[in-house]
Design a protein around this motif. Structure first.
Motif, PDB file in Angstrom:
ATOM      1  N   ILE A   7       0.843  -1.197   0.000  1.00  0.00           N
ATOM      2  CA  ILE A   7       0.000   0.000   0.000  1.00  0.00           C
ATOM      3  C   ILE A   7       0.876   1.244   0.000  1.00  0.00           C
ATOM      4  CG2 ILE A   7      -1.689   1.327   1.333  1.00  0.00           C
ATOM      5  CD1 ILE A   7      -2.825  -1.402   2.264  1.00  0.00           C
ATOM      6  N   ARG A   8       1.950   1.231   0.790  1.00  0.00           N
ATOM      7  CA  ARG A   8       2.867   2.375   0.821  1.00  0.00           C
ATOM      8  C   ARG A   8       3.490   2.610  -0.547  1.00  0.00           C
ATOM      9  NH1 ARG A   8       5.418   0.700   6.540  1.00  0.00           N
ATOM     10  NH2 ARG A   8       3.929   1.781   7.855  1.00  0.00           N
ATOM     11  N   GLU A   9       3.868   1.528  -1.248  1.00  0.00           N
ATOM     12  CA  GLU A   9       4.443   1.668  -2.595  1.00  0.00           C
ATOM     13  C   GLU A   9       3.417   2.288  -3.548  1.00  0.00           C
ATOM     14  OE1 GLU A   9       8.291   0.976  -2.398  1.00  0.00           O
ATOM     15  OE2 GLU A   9       7.336   1.154  -4.346  1.00  0.00           O
ATOM     16  N   ILE A  14       1.389   6.831  -6.766  1.00  0.00           N
ATOM     17  CA  ILE A  14       0.303   7.765  -7.043  1.00  0.00           C
ATOM     18  C   ILE A  14       0.783   9.195  -6.784  1.00  0.00           C
ATOM     19  CG2 ILE A  14      -2.016   8.519  -6.336  1.00  0.00           C
ATOM     20  CD1 ILE A  14      -1.979   5.846  -7.864  1.00  0.00           C
ATOM     21  N   ASP A  15       1.515   9.398  -5.684  1.00  0.00           N
ATOM     22  CA  ASP A  15       2.019  10.723  -5.328  1.00  0.00           C
ATOM     23  C   ASP A  15       2.917  11.301  -6.411  1.00  0.00           C
ATOM     24  OD1 ASP A  15       4.263  12.109  -2.903  1.00  0.00           O
ATOM     25  OD2 ASP A  15       2.425  12.980  -3.673  1.00  0.00           O
ATOM     26  N   GLU A  32      -9.185   3.049  -1.695  1.00  0.00           N
ATOM     27  CA  GLU A  32      -9.335   4.283  -2.460  1.00  0.00           C
ATOM     28  C   GLU A  32      -8.210   5.227  -2.083  1.00  0.00           C
ATOM     29  OE1 GLU A  32     -13.068   6.310  -2.234  1.00  0.00           O
ATOM     30  OE2 GLU A  32     -14.188   4.442  -2.386  1.00  0.00           O
ATOM     31  N   LEU A  33      -7.559   5.792  -3.083  1.00  0.00           N
ATOM     32  CA  LEU A  33      -6.519   6.803  -2.865  1.00  0.00           C
ATOM     33  C   LEU A  33      -6.937   8.045  -3.628  1.00  0.00           C
ATOM     34  CD1 LEU A  33      -3.372   4.604  -3.506  1.00  0.00           C
ATOM     35  CD2 LEU A  33      -4.226   5.349  -1.310  1.00  0.00           C
ATOM     36  N   LYS A  34      -6.957   9.178  -2.932  1.00  0.00           N
ATOM     37  CA  LYS A  34      -7.294  10.447  -3.567  1.00  0.00           C
ATOM     38  C   LYS A  34      -6.208  11.445  -3.228  1.00  0.00           C
ATOM     39  CE  LYS A  34     -12.237   9.711  -3.459  1.00  0.00           C
ATOM     40  NZ  LYS A  34     -13.533  10.208  -3.024  1.00  0.00           N
ATOM     41  N   MET A  95      10.072   5.122 -12.545  1.00  0.00           N
ATOM     42  CA  MET A  95       9.277   4.768 -11.370  1.00  0.00           C
ATOM     43  C   MET A  95      10.169   4.551 -10.155  1.00  0.00           C
ATOM     44  SD  MET A  95       8.540   0.875 -12.591  1.00  0.00           S
ATOM     45  CE  MET A  95       8.327   1.438 -14.251  1.00  0.00           C
ATOM     46  N   VAL A  96       9.545   4.425  -9.003  1.00  0.00           N
ATOM     47  CA  VAL A  96      10.233   4.059  -7.774  1.00  0.00           C
ATOM     48  C   VAL A  96      10.355   2.546  -7.764  1.00  0.00           C
ATOM     49  CG1 VAL A  96      10.049   4.021  -5.255  1.00  0.00           C
ATOM     50  CG2 VAL A  96       9.279   6.018  -6.520  1.00  0.00           C
ATOM     51  N   GLY A  97      11.522   2.030  -7.420  1.00  0.00           N
ATOM     52  CA  GLY A  97      11.677   0.575  -7.384  1.00  0.00           C
ATOM     53  C   GLY A  97      13.114   0.175  -7.116  1.00  0.00           C
TER      54      GLY A  97
END
Length: 166
Positions: A7-9, A14-15, A32-34, A95-97
């Motif tokens: 979820i943090r990833e 999204i951020d 849901e992420l807003k 991307m982050v990874g």
């Protein structure tokens, strides 16, 4: 159900993207992420399970306070700064990874310093949320420098390679 690290990833991805709203449904659960535009970052994650009648937990991620950037002295320019001054092309992480130079631990790296690449040459893999994303050079030329180590965490937009274009 997703693990908290997954979820943090997702929140990080999204951020760093232009996505303003994200919904994920699986086995009676919903996330849901807003993202509020032009305001401090705030994502709300809600778990909805049909079998459970308890109140829904809410997780909020507050924006980290901004820390002033410290610039390196002009005499100690980083490879990325030198690339901007010269004609070198930067291949950046989309991307982050986690950065991997080879398709598997016992394989040879995709490229080494001095390797010739074309625009569709695969230069590395960035793993994000258990998905292995092949990164292409997007330019023809020769690898001048590899800026990250195998297995290192990389951020969105972080330079990975410097390429001397043809």
């Amino acid at each position: 159900m997703l693990k908290i690290q997954e979820i943090r990833e997702i929140i990080k991805l999204i951020d760093q993207s232009d996505i303003e709203e994200f919904v994920y449904k699986h086995d009676g659960s919903k996330i849901e992420l807003k993202k509020r535009v032009n305001r401090p970052v705030e994502e709300t994650v809600r778990y909805v399970t049909e079998q459970v009648q308890a109140p829904q937990p809410v997780i909020r991620q507050e924006a980290a306070p901004e820390v002033p950037a410290v610039e390196a002295p002009a005499a100690e320019a980083t490879p990325a700064q030198e690339a901007e001054k010269s004609n070198l092309h930067k291949i950046v992480s989309p991307m982050v990874g986690t950065f991997y130079q080879a398709p598997s631990p016992d394989s040879d790296p995709y490229v080494k310093v001095g390797s010739e690449v074309t625009s569709d040459s695969i230069v590395c893999i960035v793993e994000a949320m258990k998905l292995f994303n092949e990164i292409e050079a997007e330019v023809e030329g020769k690898i001048a420098e590899i800026l990250v180590k195998d297995g290192e965490l990389v951020e969105y937009g972080q330079p990975l390679f410097l390429v001397e274009p043809k």
